[in-house]
Scaffold this active site. Structure first.
Site, PDB file in Angstrom:
ATOM      1  N   PRO A  50       0.791  -1.230   0.000  1.00 16.32           N
ATOM      2  CA  PRO A  50       0.000   0.000   0.000  1.00 16.32           C
ATOM      3  C   PRO A  50       0.826   1.284   0.000  1.00 16.32           C
ATOM      4  O   PRO A  50       1.862   1.376   0.645  1.00 16.32           O
ATOM      5  CB  PRO A  50      -0.818  -0.102   1.293  1.00 16.32           C
ATOM      6  CG  PRO A  50      -0.114  -1.113   2.133  1.00 16.32           C
ATOM      7  CD  PRO A  50       0.541  -2.066   1.179  1.00 16.32           C
ATOM      8  N   ASN A  51       0.308   2.225  -0.759  1.00 17.85           N
ATOM      9  CA  ASN A  51       0.860   3.582  -0.892  1.00 17.85           C
ATOM     10  C   ASN A  51       2.111   3.660  -1.757  1.00 17.85           C
ATOM     11  O   ASN A  51       2.574   4.763  -2.061  1.00 17.85           O
ATOM     12  CB  ASN A  51       1.130   4.217   0.487  1.00 17.85           C
ATOM     13  CG  ASN A  51      -0.153   4.419   1.274  1.00 17.85           C
ATOM     14  OD1 ASN A  51      -1.063   5.091   0.805  1.00 17.85           O
ATOM     15  ND2 ASN A  51      -0.244   3.817   2.442  1.00 17.85           N
TER      16      ASN A  51
ATOM     17  N   ARG B 132       5.019  10.905  -3.035  1.00 16.89           N
ATOM     18  CA  ARG B 132       4.854  10.624  -1.604  1.00 16.89           C
ATOM     19  C   ARG B 132       6.166  10.855  -0.848  1.00 16.89           C
ATOM     20  O   ARG B 132       7.168  10.198  -1.138  1.00 16.89           O
ATOM     21  CB  ARG B 132       4.431   9.161  -1.433  1.00 16.89           C
ATOM     22  CG  ARG B 132       4.388   8.691  -0.007  1.00 16.89           C
ATOM     23  CD  ARG B 132       4.288   7.162   0.066  1.00 16.89           C
ATOM     24  NE  ARG B 132       4.191   6.725   1.444  1.00 16.89           N
ATOM     25  CZ  ARG B 132       4.391   5.476   1.854  1.00 16.89           C
ATOM     26  NH1 ARG B 132       4.685   4.533   0.987  1.00 16.89           N
ATOM     27  NH2 ARG B 132       4.281   5.164   3.118  1.00 16.89           N
TER      28      ARG B 132
ATOM     29  N   TYR C 139      11.358   8.782   0.396  1.00 17.36           N
ATOM     30  CA  TYR C 139      11.281   7.741  -0.628  1.00 17.36           C
ATOM     31  C   TYR C 139      11.852   8.150  -1.988  1.00 17.36           C
ATOM     32  O   TYR C 139      11.849   7.347  -2.915  1.00 17.36           O
ATOM     33  CB  TYR C 139       9.816   7.310  -0.806  1.00 17.36           C
ATOM     34  CG  TYR C 139       9.227   6.716   0.464  1.00 17.36           C
ATOM     35  CD1 TYR C 139       9.702   5.515   0.976  1.00 17.36           C
ATOM     36  CD2 TYR C 139       8.199   7.360   1.155  1.00 17.36           C
ATOM     37  CE1 TYR C 139       9.174   4.974   2.141  1.00 17.36           C
ATOM     38  CE2 TYR C 139       7.657   6.828   2.320  1.00 17.36           C
ATOM     39  CZ  TYR C 139       8.153   5.638   2.803  1.00 17.36           C
ATOM     40  OH  TYR C 139       7.644   5.094   3.956  1.00 17.36           O
TER      41      TYR C 139
ATOM     42  N   ASN D 255       8.065  -5.692  -1.237  1.00 21.34           N
ATOM     43  CA  ASN D 255       8.023  -4.547  -0.322  1.00 21.34           C
ATOM     44  C   ASN D 255       6.608  -4.502   0.246  1.00 21.34           C
ATOM     45  O   ASN D 255       5.681  -4.012  -0.413  1.00 21.34           O
ATOM     46  CB  ASN D 255       8.358  -3.236  -1.031  1.00 21.34           C
ATOM     47  CG  ASN D 255       8.452  -2.075  -0.035  1.00 21.34           C
ATOM     48  OD1 ASN D 255       7.950  -2.171   1.079  1.00 21.34           O
ATOM     49  ND2 ASN D 255       9.087  -0.989  -0.437  1.00 21.34           N
TER      50      ASN D 255
ATOM     51  N   ALA E 218       3.334  -0.766   4.637  1.00 22.04           N
ATOM     52  CA  ALA E 218       2.843  -0.749   6.021  1.00 22.04           C
ATOM     53  C   ALA E 218       2.374  -2.122   6.493  1.00 22.04           C
ATOM     54  O   ALA E 218       2.378  -2.395   7.704  1.00 22.04           O
ATOM     55  CB  ALA E 218       1.721   0.274   6.167  1.00 22.04           C
TER      56      ALA E 218
ATOM     57  N   GLU F  45      12.513  -9.640   1.356  1.00 22.27           N
ATOM     58  CA  GLU F  45      11.784  -8.451   1.829  1.00 22.27           C
ATOM     59  C   GLU F  45      12.663  -7.233   1.594  1.00 22.27           C
ATOM     60  O   GLU F  45      13.845  -7.238   1.963  1.00 22.27           O
ATOM     61  CB  GLU F  45      11.488  -8.611   3.322  1.00 22.27           C
ATOM     62  CG  GLU F  45      10.823  -7.401   3.957  1.00 22.27           C
ATOM     63  CD  GLU F  45      10.693  -7.537   5.483  1.00 22.27           C
ATOM     64  OE1 GLU F  45      10.827  -8.668   6.005  1.00 22.27           O
ATOM     65  OE2 GLU F  45      10.476  -6.503   6.146  1.00 22.27           O
TER      66      GLU F  45
ATOM     67  N   HIS G 248      12.904  -2.760   1.625  1.00 21.18           N
ATOM     68  CA  HIS G 248      12.351  -1.460   1.985  1.00 21.18           C
ATOM     69  C   HIS G 248      13.227  -0.375   1.390  1.00 21.18           C
ATOM     70  O   HIS G 248      14.462  -0.498   1.385  1.00 21.18           O
ATOM     71  CB  HIS G 248      12.285  -1.296   3.509  1.00 21.18           C
ATOM     72  CG  HIS G 248      11.421  -2.323   4.150  1.00 21.18           C
ATOM     73  ND1 HIS G 248      10.051  -2.241   4.163  1.00 21.18           N
ATOM     74  CD2 HIS G 248      11.741  -3.488   4.751  1.00 21.18           C
ATOM     75  CE1 HIS G 248       9.556  -3.303   4.767  1.00 21.18           C
ATOM     76  NE2 HIS G 248      10.554  -4.078   5.133  1.00 21.18           N
TER      77      HIS G 248
ATOM     78  N   ARG H 107      13.457   4.816  11.840  1.00 24.33           N
ATOM     79  CA  ARG H 107      12.250   5.647  11.807  1.00 24.33           C
ATOM     80  C   ARG H 107      11.398   5.406  13.067  1.00 24.33           C
ATOM     81  O   ARG H 107      11.919   5.018  14.093  1.00 24.33           O
ATOM     82  CB  ARG H 107      11.495   5.367  10.502  1.00 24.33           C
ATOM     83  CG  ARG H 107      12.366   5.672   9.263  1.00 24.33           C
ATOM     84  CD  ARG H 107      11.643   5.400   7.976  1.00 24.33           C
ATOM     85  NE  ARG H 107      10.458   6.254   7.834  1.00 24.33           N
ATOM     86  CZ  ARG H 107       9.481   6.025   6.948  1.00 24.33           C
ATOM     87  NH1 ARG H 107       9.562   4.978   6.127  1.00 24.33           N
ATOM     88  NH2 ARG H 107       8.447   6.833   6.876  1.00 24.33           N
TER      89      ARG H 107
HETATM   90  C1  DQA Z   1       8.496   1.021   3.435  1.00 25.38           C
HETATM   91  C2  DQA Z   1       8.623   1.276   4.941  1.00 25.38           C
HETATM   92  C3  DQA Z   1       7.284   1.099   5.636  1.00 25.38           C
HETATM   93  O1  DQA Z   1       7.417   1.370   7.024  1.00 25.38           O
HETATM   94  C4  DQA Z   1       6.262   2.040   5.068  1.00 25.38           C
HETATM   95  O2  DQA Z   1       4.994   1.781   5.650  1.00 25.38           O
HETATM   96  C5  DQA Z   1       6.182   2.015   3.589  1.00 25.38           C
HETATM   97  C6  DQA Z   1       7.408   1.879   2.813  1.00 25.38           C
HETATM   98  C7  DQA Z   1       9.802   1.320   2.678  1.00 25.38           C
HETATM   99  O3  DQA Z   1       9.921   0.877   1.545  1.00 25.38           O
HETATM  100  O4  DQA Z   1      10.672   2.026   3.205  1.00 25.38           O
HETATM  101  O5  DQA Z   1       5.115   2.215   3.002  1.00 25.38           O
HETATM  102  O6  DQA Z   1       8.191  -0.347   3.242  1.00 25.38           O
END
Ligand code: DQA
Length: 147
Positions: free
Chosen positions: A10-11, A18, A23, A72, A75, A99, A101, A108
């Site tokens: 998501p997102n 964003r 990012y 990835n 959240a 996994e 990120h 964070r």
């Molecule tokens: C994320 C880190 C997560 O905490 C966050 O919710 C994201 C992006 C990253 O790629 O740094 O949406 O997965």
């Protein structure tokens, strides 16, 4: 290996606009191009969804088609036991799942320090921007040291 699933939660469809300080300025189209350029001969199947069941269904597909995964979970990383159970099916089938990120969640907010995915992933790469994905792809496509 001919195909890699690069799955984004998501997102992450909002990348580019964003929180660019966290990012970066590039979107998923740019990421797809970078990964394709990195790995000629490998089909990059990059997808994004805001939907937990859809993301789970893609992991089920990875099991059924025996396709390695770069994930990835965004959240969902921090609380989705359903996604964790789907990811476990991938690695328990002997299929690698890395996994990734973009940011370093450990640097964070406190809630980002927990990943319910990491303990069922093959490995974790975080904090290197889009290079986190590139490093994961390198690992998936390099010759194993021991077979
Ligand atoms: C994320 C880190 C997560 O905490 C966050 O919710 C994201 C992006 C990253 O790629 O740094 O949406 O997965």
């Amino acid at each position: 290996m001919t195909r890699v699933l690069v799955l984004n939660g998501p997102n992450l469809g909002r990348l580019g606009s964003r929180e660019p300080d966290v990012y970066g300025n590039q979107d998923l189209t740019a990421l797809t191009k970078i990964l394709i350029a990195d790995s000629p001969g490998v089909e990059i199947d990059l997808r994004q969804t805001d939907s937990e069941p859809e993301l789970m269904s893609w992991l089920h597909e990875a099991v059924d088609t025996r396709t390695p995964v770069i994930l990835n979970p965004a959240a969902f990383t921090h609380y989705s036991y359903a996604l964790r159970d789907a990811a476990a099916q991938v690695t328990k089938a002997g299929i690698p799942l890395i996994e990734v990120h973009i940011s370093n969640p450990h640097a964070r907010e406190e809630f980002r320090h927990t990943s319910v995915i990491s303990s069922v992933a093959t490995g974790v790469i975080a904090g290197f921007g889009f290079d986190s994905y590139r490093l994961a792809l390198t690992q998936l496509t390099r010759a194993p040291l021991v077979d």
